[in-house]
Scaffold this motif. Structure first.
Motif, PDB file in Angstrom:
ATOM      1  N   ARG A 200      69.255  62.438 -23.255  1.00  0.00           N
ATOM      2  CA  ARG A 200      68.187  62.594 -22.261  1.00  0.00           C
ATOM      3  C   ARG A 200      67.635  61.247 -21.824  1.00  0.00           C
ATOM      4  O   ARG A 200      67.505  60.952 -20.627  1.00  0.00           O
ATOM      5  CB  ARG A 200      67.064  63.448 -22.849  1.00  0.00           C
ATOM      6  CG  ARG A 200      65.930  63.734 -21.863  1.00  0.00           C
ATOM      7  CD  ARG A 200      64.659  64.165 -22.566  1.00  0.00           C
ATOM      8  NE  ARG A 200      64.061  63.085 -23.350  1.00  0.00           N
ATOM      9  CZ  ARG A 200      62.871  63.170 -23.953  1.00  0.00           C
ATOM     10  NH1 ARG A 200      62.185  64.295 -23.886  1.00  0.00           N
ATOM     11  NH2 ARG A 200      62.389  62.157 -24.644  1.00  0.00           N
ATOM     12  N   VAL A 203      69.906  59.031 -19.534  1.00  0.00           N
ATOM     13  CA  VAL A 203      69.859  59.442 -18.126  1.00  0.00           C
ATOM     14  C   VAL A 203      68.584  58.907 -17.478  1.00  0.00           C
ATOM     15  O   VAL A 203      68.605  58.341 -16.373  1.00  0.00           O
ATOM     16  CB  VAL A 203      69.930  60.975 -18.005  1.00  0.00           C
ATOM     17  CG1 VAL A 203      69.686  61.416 -16.557  1.00  0.00           C
ATOM     18  CG2 VAL A 203      71.284  61.480 -18.483  1.00  0.00           C
ATOM     19  N   TRP A 204      67.469  59.078 -18.176  1.00  0.00           N
ATOM     20  CA  TRP A 204      66.204  58.591 -17.635  1.00  0.00           C
ATOM     21  C   TRP A 204      66.209  57.077 -17.471  1.00  0.00           C
ATOM     22  O   TRP A 204      65.678  56.561 -16.486  1.00  0.00           O
ATOM     23  CB  TRP A 204      65.061  58.998 -18.570  1.00  0.00           C
ATOM     24  CG  TRP A 204      64.689  60.448 -18.481  1.00  0.00           C
ATOM     25  CD1 TRP A 204      65.189  61.384 -17.615  1.00  0.00           C
ATOM     26  CD2 TRP A 204      63.720  61.120 -19.282  1.00  0.00           C
ATOM     27  NE1 TRP A 204      64.601  62.596 -17.825  1.00  0.00           N
ATOM     28  CE2 TRP A 204      63.690  62.482 -18.844  1.00  0.00           C
ATOM     29  CE3 TRP A 204      62.887  60.733 -20.326  1.00  0.00           C
ATOM     30  CZ2 TRP A 204      62.842  63.422 -19.416  1.00  0.00           C
ATOM     31  CZ3 TRP A 204      62.042  61.678 -20.900  1.00  0.00           C
ATOM     32  CH2 TRP A 204      62.016  63.003 -20.448  1.00  0.00           C
ATOM     33  N   TYR A 207      68.043  56.138 -14.364  1.00  0.00           N
ATOM     34  CA  TYR A 207      67.252  56.581 -13.210  1.00  0.00           C
ATOM     35  C   TYR A 207      66.079  55.632 -12.954  1.00  0.00           C
ATOM     36  O   TYR A 207      65.796  55.278 -11.799  1.00  0.00           O
ATOM     37  CB  TYR A 207      66.731  57.997 -13.457  1.00  0.00           C
ATOM     38  CG  TYR A 207      65.615  58.397 -12.509  1.00  0.00           C
ATOM     39  CD1 TYR A 207      65.896  58.765 -11.196  1.00  0.00           C
ATOM     40  CD2 TYR A 207      64.280  58.373 -12.936  1.00  0.00           C
ATOM     41  CE1 TYR A 207      64.865  59.105 -10.320  1.00  0.00           C
ATOM     42  CE2 TYR A 207      63.254  58.715 -12.069  1.00  0.00           C
ATOM     43  CZ  TYR A 207      63.552  59.079 -10.763  1.00  0.00           C
ATOM     44  OH  TYR A 207      62.530  59.404  -9.903  1.00  0.00           O
ATOM     45  N   ILE A 243      71.377  66.614 -21.669  1.00  0.00           N
ATOM     46  CA  ILE A 243      71.531  66.555 -20.216  1.00  0.00           C
ATOM     47  C   ILE A 243      70.565  67.537 -19.550  1.00  0.00           C
ATOM     48  O   ILE A 243      69.886  67.210 -18.564  1.00  0.00           O
ATOM     49  CB  ILE A 243      72.985  66.867 -19.817  1.00  0.00           C
ATOM     50  CG1 ILE A 243      73.927  65.780 -20.357  1.00  0.00           C
ATOM     51  CG2 ILE A 243      73.116  66.973 -18.305  1.00  0.00           C
ATOM     52  CD1 ILE A 243      75.388  66.061 -20.102  1.00  0.00           C
ATOM     53  N   LEU A 244      70.498  68.743 -20.104  1.00  0.00           N
ATOM     54  CA  LEU A 244      69.603  69.755 -19.543  1.00  0.00           C
ATOM     55  C   LEU A 244      68.150  69.299 -19.625  1.00  0.00           C
ATOM     56  O   LEU A 244      67.374  69.469 -18.673  1.00  0.00           O
ATOM     57  CB  LEU A 244      69.799  71.076 -20.288  1.00  0.00           C
ATOM     58  CG  LEU A 244      69.069  72.296 -19.728  1.00  0.00           C
ATOM     59  CD1 LEU A 244      69.527  72.592 -18.306  1.00  0.00           C
ATOM     60  CD2 LEU A 244      69.312  73.510 -20.629  1.00  0.00           C
ATOM     61  N   SER A 246      67.001  66.275 -19.609  1.00  0.00           N
ATOM     62  CA  SER A 246      66.722  65.192 -18.657  1.00  0.00           C
ATOM     63  C   SER A 246      66.298  65.752 -17.301  1.00  0.00           C
ATOM     64  O   SER A 246      65.521  65.115 -16.579  1.00  0.00           O
ATOM     65  CB  SER A 246      67.946  64.289 -18.505  1.00  0.00           C
ATOM     66  OG  SER A 246      68.993  64.951 -17.807  1.00  0.00           O
ATOM     67  N   TRP A 247      66.790  66.944 -16.969  1.00  0.00           N
ATOM     68  CA  TRP A 247      66.415  67.588 -15.719  1.00  0.00           C
ATOM     69  C   TRP A 247      65.149  68.444 -15.883  1.00  0.00           C
ATOM     70  O   TRP A 247      64.205  68.339 -15.083  1.00  0.00           O
ATOM     71  CB  TRP A 247      67.564  68.461 -15.211  1.00  0.00           C
ATOM     72  CG  TRP A 247      67.207  69.257 -13.990  1.00  0.00           C
ATOM     73  CD1 TRP A 247      66.985  70.599 -13.910  1.00  0.00           C
ATOM     74  CD2 TRP A 247      67.013  68.746 -12.659  1.00  0.00           C
ATOM     75  NE1 TRP A 247      66.658  70.972 -12.621  1.00  0.00           N
ATOM     76  CE2 TRP A 247      66.669  69.854 -11.828  1.00  0.00           C
ATOM     77  CE3 TRP A 247      67.081  67.475 -12.104  1.00  0.00           C
ATOM     78  CZ2 TRP A 247      66.413  69.699 -10.474  1.00  0.00           C
ATOM     79  CZ3 TRP A 247      66.820  67.326 -10.745  1.00  0.00           C
ATOM     80  CH2 TRP A 247      66.497  68.428  -9.949  1.00  0.00           C
ATOM     81  N   ARG A 248      65.120  69.260 -16.926  1.00  0.00           N
ATOM     82  CA  ARG A 248      63.971  70.153 -17.118  1.00  0.00           C
ATOM     83  C   ARG A 248      62.675  69.391 -17.336  1.00  0.00           C
ATOM     84  O   ARG A 248      61.600  69.843 -16.931  1.00  0.00           O
ATOM     85  CB  ARG A 248      64.234  71.071 -18.305  1.00  0.00           C
ATOM     86  CG  ARG A 248      65.210  72.208 -18.010  1.00  0.00           C
ATOM     87  CD  ARG A 248      65.340  73.116 -19.213  1.00  0.00           C
ATOM     88  NE  ARG A 248      66.118  74.313 -18.895  1.00  0.00           N
ATOM     89  CZ  ARG A 248      66.486  75.216 -19.796  1.00  0.00           C
ATOM     90  NH1 ARG A 248      66.131  75.062 -21.070  1.00  0.00           N
ATOM     91  NH2 ARG A 248      67.191  76.276 -19.434  1.00  0.00           N
ATOM     92  N   ARG A 250      61.949  66.392 -16.164  1.00  0.00           N
ATOM     93  CA  ARG A 250      61.948  65.273 -15.211  1.00  0.00           C
ATOM     94  C   ARG A 250      60.555  64.875 -14.754  1.00  0.00           C
ATOM     95  O   ARG A 250      60.357  63.756 -14.270  1.00  0.00           O
ATOM     96  CB  ARG A 250      62.818  65.609 -14.000  1.00  0.00           C
ATOM     97  CG  ARG A 250      62.354  66.806 -13.180  1.00  0.00           C
ATOM     98  CD  ARG A 250      63.410  67.198 -12.153  1.00  0.00           C
ATOM     99  NE  ARG A 250      62.998  68.308 -11.301  1.00  0.00           N
ATOM    100  CZ  ARG A 250      63.073  69.587 -11.650  1.00  0.00           C
ATOM    101  NH1 ARG A 250      63.532  69.921 -12.852  1.00  0.00           N
ATOM    102  NH2 ARG A 250      62.696  70.534 -10.804  1.00  0.00           N
ATOM    103  N   ARG A 254      58.931  61.267 -13.288  1.00  0.00           N
ATOM    104  CA  ARG A 254      58.676  61.294 -11.843  1.00  0.00           C
ATOM    105  C   ARG A 254      57.695  60.178 -11.479  1.00  0.00           C
ATOM    106  O   ARG A 254      56.643  60.010 -12.100  1.00  0.00           O
ATOM    107  CB  ARG A 254      58.099  62.647 -11.430  1.00  0.00           C
ATOM    108  CG  ARG A 254      58.165  62.896  -9.919  1.00  0.00           C
ATOM    109  CD  ARG A 254      57.434  64.181  -9.556  1.00  0.00           C
ATOM    110  NE  ARG A 254      57.970  65.342 -10.249  1.00  0.00           N
ATOM    111  CZ  ARG A 254      59.026  66.031  -9.842  1.00  0.00           C
ATOM    112  NH1 ARG A 254      59.685  65.657  -8.764  1.00  0.00           N
ATOM    113  NH2 ARG A 254      59.431  67.095 -10.525  1.00  0.00           N
TER     114      ARG A 254
END
Length: 295
Positions: A200, A203-204, A207, A243-244, A246-248, A250, A254
């Motif tokens: 997680r 990925v962040w 980003y 991975i999930l 990192s999106w959930r 987010r 932000r």
């Protein structure tokens, strides 16, 4: 660990207590900070805000500096007013046996030396991360860039902070002449949980700090590396959950995206990608040797 600090040149000792610890009761010369919950790496931010000194030595609850390490790091900061953070060499010692754990690939030293075992100068080596439990930071620089990114909780905090230090015009170095001991327990945090956080947070990290096209290339490559690790550890579920997450989750990143100027991308990464490839090759060679011995 506190007993080992008594004779070292420290102006004050601050302990952030993430959970009840009876050993801290009645300790003389120790300032205890008790947040309402376990802050993870964010506890270091709390301690830094509480501290009164210019240079902060940061340790884990199972690490301590060997004699001379503090002085070595302090000299480096005095020489270079733009040095923001410097990490020392970490010797892993088996907690039960009291013997040094075999050194090799995938140690802090291996990563920070880029796999080379050769003498370094007094100024050490440029680095893109540092061991959080064996380092010294300049308090003003640390607070200026916002300290550790608390949403990570664990893993990648050092990498993220080093990147922001570099973006802010501060330097990040590795001084292997400053030696620390890490008492390595046979058990610790669940590997599956740590892998999930690592995926997680990775990925962040891309980003938050990399130009879009660079991040789009880096993310799949590093996720593939973690996938290989997860397959080896039989933790594919943790990889997928990371991975999930990192999106959930987010919302926690932000508005925090601050891409590095392209001129700084190379300095922030150094040889990190090549070292991941070398680590894979090293492990593949070890696996092949083990198979040959068993045939």
């Amino acid at each position: 660990m506190l007993d080992t600090l008594a004779d070292l040149p420290l102006d004050e000792v601050i302990v952030v207590e993430n959970g009840p610890n009876p050993e801290l009761e009645g300790r003389q010369g120790v300032r205890i900070v008790r947040p309402a919950r376990n802050l993870g790496i964010g506890g270091r931010n709390l301690a830094a805000r509480e501290a009164k000194t210019e240079l902060l030595l940061m340790l884990d609850d199972d690490s301590y500096p060997l004699p001379g390490a503090i002085e070595e790091l302090t000299r480096a900061f005095r020489r270079d007013p733009r040095l923001g953070v410097a990490g020392g060499l970490v010797r892993d010692v088996d907690l039960e046996r009291g013997t040094e754990v075999e050194r090799g690939s995938n140690t802090f030293d291996w990563w920070l030396r880029a796999g080379r075992d050769e003498p370094t100068s007094d100024t050490g080596l440029p680095a893109y991360f540092f061991p959080a439990g064996a380092c010294m930071v300049r308090r003003d620089a640390f607070l200026e860039v916002g300290g550790f990114f608390e949403a990570y909780f664990h893993t990648h905090g050092e990498l993220d902070l080093a990147t922001r230090m570099l973006a802010g015009g501060w330097d990040v170095r590795y001084l292997p002449s400053a030696r620390f001991v890490h008492l390595k327990a046979a058990t610790g945090r669940e590997k599956s949980e740590m892998l999930q956080l690592r995926v997680r947070n990775q990925v962040w990290y891309f980003y938050r700090h990399f130009p879009a096209l660079v991040a789009a290339r880096r993310m799949p490559a590093y996720l593939l590396f973690d996938l290989i690790e997860a397959t080896k550890s039989r933790a594919l579920g943790s990889w997928a959950r990371g991975i999930l997450a990192s999106w959930r989750e987010r919302d926690q990143v932000r508005g925090t995206r601050r891409p590095l100027p392209r001129a700084l991308v190379g300095r922030a990464e150094l040889n990190r990608g090549r070292m991941h490839l070398r680590l894979l090759a090293d492990r593949a060679a070890r696996l092949a040797q083990a198979r040959r011995r068993n045939t």
